[in-house]
Structure formats: structure tokens, C-alpha cells
Write a protein that holds these residues in place. Structure first.
Motif, mmCIF file in Angstrom:
data_model
loop_
_atom_site.group_PDB
_atom_site.id
_atom_site.type_symbol
_atom_site.label_atom_id
_atom_site.label_comp_id
_atom_site.label_asym_id
_atom_site.label_seq_id
_atom_site.Cartn_x
_atom_site.Cartn_y
_atom_site.Cartn_z
ATOM 1 N N LEU A 5 0.876 -1.165 0.000
ATOM 2 C CA LEU A 5 0.000 0.000 0.000
ATOM 3 C C LEU A 5 0.914 1.215 0.000
ATOM 4 C CD1 LEU A 5 -2.784 1.346 0.158
ATOM 5 C CD2 LEU A 5 -2.626 1.200 2.647
ATOM 6 N N ALA A 6 0.867 1.993 -1.076
ATOM 7 C CA ALA A 6 1.842 3.069 -1.282
ATOM 8 C C ALA A 6 1.506 4.280 -0.418
ATOM 9 C CB ALA A 6 1.911 3.452 -2.753
ATOM 10 N N THR A 7 1.737 4.133 0.879
ATOM 11 C CA THR A 7 1.513 5.227 1.823
ATOM 12 C C THR A 7 2.389 5.021 3.057
ATOM 13 O OG1 THR A 7 -0.163 6.457 3.068
ATOM 14 C CG2 THR A 7 -0.369 4.068 3.040
ATOM 15 N N PRO A 36 12.408 -1.001 0.846
ATOM 16 C CA PRO A 36 13.529 -0.075 0.624
ATOM 17 C C PRO A 36 13.036 1.233 0.019
ATOM 18 C CG PRO A 36 14.113 -2.277 -0.107
ATOM 19 C CD PRO A 36 12.653 -2.323 0.226
ATOM 20 N N PRO A 37 13.586 2.367 0.470
ATOM 21 C CA PRO A 37 13.130 3.668 -0.044
ATOM 22 C C PRO A 37 13.327 3.782 -1.551
ATOM 23 C CG PRO A 37 14.527 3.938 1.895
ATOM 24 C CD PRO A 37 14.639 2.501 1.484
ATOM 25 N N TYR A 38 12.393 4.452 -2.182
ATOM 26 C CA TYR A 38 12.521 4.739 -3.609
ATOM 27 C C TYR A 38 11.962 6.131 -3.872
ATOM 28 C CZ TYR A 38 7.528 3.391 -3.974
ATOM 29 O OH TYR A 38 6.172 3.297 -3.820
ATOM 30 N N PRO A 39 12.414 6.792 -4.934
ATOM 31 C CA PRO A 39 11.908 8.137 -5.239
ATOM 32 C C PRO A 39 10.418 8.081 -5.540
ATOM 33 C CG PRO A 39 13.884 7.641 -6.521
ATOM 34 C CD PRO A 39 13.446 6.361 -5.899
ATOM 35 N N ALA A 58 4.413 3.550 -9.674
ATOM 36 C CA ALA A 58 5.738 3.792 -9.099
ATOM 37 C C ALA A 58 6.092 2.699 -8.097
ATOM 38 C CB ALA A 58 5.777 5.163 -8.427
ATOM 39 N N GLY A 59 5.118 2.271 -7.308
ATOM 40 C CA GLY A 59 5.366 1.215 -6.330
ATOM 41 C C GLY A 59 5.734 -0.101 -6.975
ATOM 42 N N VAL A 60 4.996 -0.465 -8.033
ATOM 43 C CA VAL A 60 5.295 -1.706 -8.756
ATOM 44 C C VAL A 60 6.689 -1.649 -9.364
ATOM 45 C CG1 VAL A 60 4.717 -3.052 -10.804
ATOM 46 C CG2 VAL A 60 2.914 -2.325 -9.265
ATOM 47 N N GLU A 61 6.995 -0.538 -10.003
ATOM 48 C CA GLU A 61 8.290 -0.409 -10.681
ATOM 49 C C GLU A 61 9.451 -0.506 -9.691
ATOM 50 O OE1 GLU A 61 10.719 2.707 -13.602
ATOM 51 O OE2 GLU A 61 8.605 3.060 -13.124
ATOM 52 N N ALA A 62 9.284 0.082 -8.516
ATOM 53 C CA ALA A 62 10.378 0.129 -7.545
ATOM 54 C C ALA A 62 10.530 -1.163 -6.758
ATOM 55 C CB ALA A 62 10.166 1.296 -6.579
#
Length: 203
Positions: A5-7, A36-39, A58-62
């Protein structure tokens, strides 16, 4: 299945965990603080749907994990549907709930009570590493009140009374709010999709 969950909002994580538990969907839900942190891509979309997809992709890609993201906010009738996608930064600084709430109250100070219609709106996106994407929606109509009431919830909850209720969203229990909220509606629909995908994967 592990799902991101991207939050970093612990209340949103708790909310979705409760919804998934209630629907019986067996996934391990993690937040941005657990990977892990990602932009993080700026939310440059002009609709809730666009912003939810930006964050999910963005979450999937990272991370390579199926990712859920939502964008939600409040729309006020006399403000022509604003704050809308700018709800979290309406007062100029992202996430300053008190300042955002006070600015909206100031902007409608001279508006008669009968014209204080508003709604919470949510678009939730689910993106998979193989490119599949799903979007669901939630809508909770109601009205604004003049002074905040309640200690639960977040954002504009203390000044919003849903249609058919006498208490603000911030005066509801978590379970009561989940049952009617815009995010609850959208996330339950996503949970159903997740359940279908899990079942299909097990076939």
C-alpha cells in the motif's frame, strides 16, 4: 501474496488491513516504511484516478510488488468541487490537516448552512507487475459544519457529516467509518479484485 500500500499513513494502512480482514482476503499488506526507499513520483495528475495510478505504478516499478494506492479528498459544492485533488495541500503545505480544515471553513464562512453540501471522493488503483491495472471508486455525500467535532479520523473528518448521520466522521468509530467511507467503498472493491486474482493464481 505480499501487497504494497503506497503510503506512510499508518491510519490508511490500518484501515485497509481491517477491510481485508473483514473480506477474508489473505494477503500480507506492507507500507512504504516496510520496503527499501525509492523516489516517489510527484502527484501531478488532475484527477483522483490519475494520481492513484501514478503512485501504484511507481510502487510496482520500484518494488516488484502488486501495489495499491489511492487518492482521495473532499469536494465542496460552493467551491466548485475544490479542494478536490488538492485536499491534502489546500493550505499550501502537504498534510497540514488543521490548516487545510481552517482554510476551507474560512472560505465558506459567509455561505448559508443549506448550501454547505460536500462529498468525500476516492479513487483506488491496483497495479500488478505484469501490467494489469484496476481502478475503483468511492463517494460519500454529506455536508460541512462550522466547527470541528470528534477525535477520530483525519483530514477533513471533523467538519464533515455524512448524509443520514448526525455525527461527524471524526465522531464515528473506525468500524462505523469503514462501513460508509469513500475509501472503504473503493478499498472493498479492490479487495474483491485481489481475492479474485488470488483465487485465479491458485487454480
Amino acid at each position: 501474496m505480499k501487497v504494497l500500500l503506497a503510503t506512510r499513513n499508518a491510519k490508511k494502512l490500518g484501515e485497509l488491513r481491517r477491510i481485508l480482514d473483514a473480506t477474508g482476503v489473505d494477503v500480507e499488506l506492507v507500507g512504504l516504511d516496510d520496503v527499501p526507499p525509492y523516489p516517489e513520483t510527484p502527484e501531478t495528475g488532475l484527477t483522483f484516478e490519475e494520481n492513484a495510478l501514478i503512485k501504484a505504478r511507481a510502487g510496482v516499478e520500484a518494488t516488484g510488488l502488486p501495489t495499491v494506492a489511492d487518492d482521495s479528498g473532499i469536494t465542496v459544492d460552493v467551491l466548485n468541487g475544490m479542494p478536490g485533488v488538492f485536499s491534502a495541500r489546500w493550505a499550501g503545505r502537504h498534510g497540514d490537516d488543521e490548516a487545510n480544515l481552517r482554510l476551507v471553513l474560512g472560505q465558506v464562512a459567509d455561505v448559508p448552512d443549506e448550501h454547505l453540501g460536500a462529498a468525500f471522493v476516492c479513487a483506488a488503483a491496483l497495479a500488478f507487475p505484469d501490467g494489469r491495472e484496476y481502478i475503483t471508486h468511492g463517494h460519500l455525500p454529506g455536508r460541512l459544519i462550522r466547527e470541528p467535532r470528534g477525535e477520530n479520523g483525519f483530514g477533513y473528518d471533523p467538519i464533515f457529516v455524512a448524509t443520514g448521520n448526525s455525527r461527524t466522521n471524526a465522531e464515528l468509530t473506525s468500524e462505523e467509518k469503514d462501513a460508509i467511507s469513500h475509501r472503504g467503498q473503493a478499498m472493498r472493491a479492490l479487495a474483491e479484485i485481489l481475492g479474485e486474482q488470488l483465487a485465479r493464481a491458485g487454480d
